[in-house]
Design a protein around this motif. Structure first.
Motif, PDB file in Angstrom:
ATOM      1  N   ARG A  49       0.853  -1.190   0.000  1.00 62.15           N
ATOM      2  CA  ARG A  49       0.000   0.000   0.000  1.00 62.15           C
ATOM      3  C   ARG A  49       0.879   1.226   0.000  1.00 62.15           C
ATOM      4  O   ARG A  49       2.074   1.151   0.317  1.00 62.15           O
ATOM      5  N   HIS A  50       0.308   2.366  -0.370  1.00 66.35           N
ATOM      6  CA  HIS A  50       1.034   3.618  -0.239  1.00 66.35           C
ATOM      7  C   HIS A  50       1.270   3.892   1.245  1.00 66.35           C
ATOM      8  O   HIS A  50       0.439   3.560   2.094  1.00 66.35           O
ATOM      9  N   PHE A  56      -1.939   8.009  -1.614  1.00 65.43           N
ATOM     10  CA  PHE A  56      -2.754   7.099  -2.417  1.00 65.43           C
ATOM     11  C   PHE A  56      -3.756   7.913  -3.238  1.00 65.43           C
ATOM     12  O   PHE A  56      -3.873   7.747  -4.462  1.00 65.43           O
ATOM     13  N   GLN A  68     -10.356   3.163  -1.873  1.00 66.24           N
ATOM     14  CA  GLN A  68      -8.940   3.337  -1.570  1.00 66.24           C
ATOM     15  C   GLN A  68      -8.694   3.291  -0.070  1.00 66.24           C
ATOM     16  O   GLN A  68      -7.733   2.661   0.400  1.00 66.24           O
ATOM     17  N   ALA A 329      -7.608   2.289  -8.665  1.00 64.12           N
ATOM     18  CA  ALA A 329      -6.343   2.936  -9.029  1.00 64.12           C
ATOM     19  C   ALA A 329      -6.492   3.877 -10.217  1.00 64.12           C
ATOM     20  O   ALA A 329      -5.496   4.221 -10.861  1.00 64.12           O
ATOM     21  N   ALA A 334      -1.694   1.448  -8.118  1.00 61.69           N
ATOM     22  CA  ALA A 334      -1.694   0.894  -6.764  1.00 61.69           C
ATOM     23  C   ALA A 334      -1.577  -0.610  -6.888  1.00 61.69           C
ATOM     24  O   ALA A 334      -1.827  -1.182  -7.944  1.00 61.69           O
TER      25      ALA A 334
END
Length: 356
Positions: A49-50, A56, A68, A329, A334
């Motif tokens: 994940r970010h 994100f 998200q 995304a 992502a």
């Protein structure tokens, strides 16, 4: 009769089946291909994940923020759940300071999920229509990266020239089933995640999908065969591969000054990536203090698909996970494996009437 039917035995489908089994459900999984594991088996095994939620949102500005947030908030716990099933961890970092995640051994991960799913995976058995008796259905067929027809319609008129860097049987079955059931398409049907790869006559097999990726556009001058220039702006280089896919022959030339060959991109240098391309047979030439590599765009997974709500619901009795879900995304990049994990579990719970 089963309590749940799952279409697709890739990461998302196996996660959904394993979660349903943990809830005491009887599950049958229909797999179009000749093995379970899907495109996950061909990947590097990194589920990430970010590092920051706002990052994100910024990296994928067209994505559904609620979806998200679910991926970002739930991934760490879901990774621990995967480990608890016996999947072997190779590394507990991604090699990218902008992301957080875990690298799994993909074969170990597939085995653990198949076992947790109860082993009831029917191979070479695509699902052509929803269960006639109304049994809940989870769609997890891997998107439409292997359908030239859908790629041509939504992604690029150069679809026939694109390399498929994933399973050859993900042809949009889930998208068609979901739309026929009353669902709707998500945003971003024209977007995909992929990599520029060594161009023919290079030979790129499944074993080369990861090591042959040419991931150094930021260190190169990039132009199409027609002479159009492009400057990549993203760390993932998803923008350059999507641009390449729409150029003549889905080709691009990377011109790298010799002094940049030692630059590192994660664990490899630019020179090492070029050497791999040359060894595979790609057109590579050296001129005027530069190395020029001809690349072709390769599709790993489509980013558009079915629209879902926060319960992974597509329509009454129909749920989706993995690449069959779009709108997460959109506009960027992502982890597809992260979304497959999080929404695979959500879809199974929702389909069985449990709290998602």
């Amino acid at each position: 009769m089963p309590d749940l039917v799952v279409a697709g035995a890739g990461m998302a489908g196996l996660v959904a089946a394993a979660q349903a089994r943990a809830l005491g459900a009887d599950v049958v999984v229909h797999e179009k291909g000749d093995r379970p594991g899907g495109s996950m088996l061909l990947s590097s095994g990194v589920v990430w994940r970010h590092a920051e939620l706002e990052r994100f949102h910024a990296e994928c500005p067209g994505g559904d923020r609620a979806l998200q947030r679910l991926v970002w908030e739930r991934l760490d716990d879901d990774l621990a759940w995967l480990e608890s099933l016996g999947a072997r961890v190779v590394a507990r970092e991604t090699g990218n300071p902008l992301t957080r995640g875990v690298r799994f051994d993909t074969e170990s991960l597939a085995r653990a999920l198949v076992e947790a799913a109860g082993g009831r995976v029917e191979l070479r058995a695509p699902l052509r229509e929803p269960p006639a008796d109304g049994t809940p259905l989870v769609l997890a067929t891997g998107g439409f990266h292997a359908s030239r027809e859908l790629l041509r319609e939504h992604v690029s008129p150069q679809a026939d020239a694109l390399l498929v860097r994933a399973t050859p049987w993900s042809e949009g079955d889930g998208l068609r089933l979901g739309l026929a059931a009353g669902g709707r398409a998500s945003a971003g049907l024209g977007e995909f995640y992929g990599r520029n790869m060594p161009a023919p006559p290079a030979r790129v097999t499944a074993e080369g999908f990861v090591p042959l990726a040419q991931l150094y556009a930021r260190h190169a001058e990039v132009e199409s065969l027609a002479g159009e220039r492009f400057t990549t702006r993203t760390w993932s280089e998803i923008d350059v591969v999507q641009w390449t896919a729409r150029q003549p022959g889905a080709r691009a030339l990377y011109r790298v000054p010799e002094e940049r060959l030692g630059e590192r991109v994660r664990e490899r240098t630019v020179g090492e990536m070029i050497a791999a391309a040359e060894h595979a047979g790609a057109p590579v030439c050296r001129e005027d203090g530069s190395v020029v590599v001809e690349c072709v765009a390769a599709v790993t997974t489509t980013l558009g698909g079915l629209a879902v709500d926060e319960h992974a619901r597509v329509a009454d009795g129909v749920f989706a996970a993995g690449a069959d879900v779009g709108g997460i995304a959109t506009g960027g990049y992502a982890s597809g494996l992260a979304a497959a994990l999080v929404f695979g579990r959500i879809a199974a719970r929702s389909a069985l009437g449990e709290a998602a």
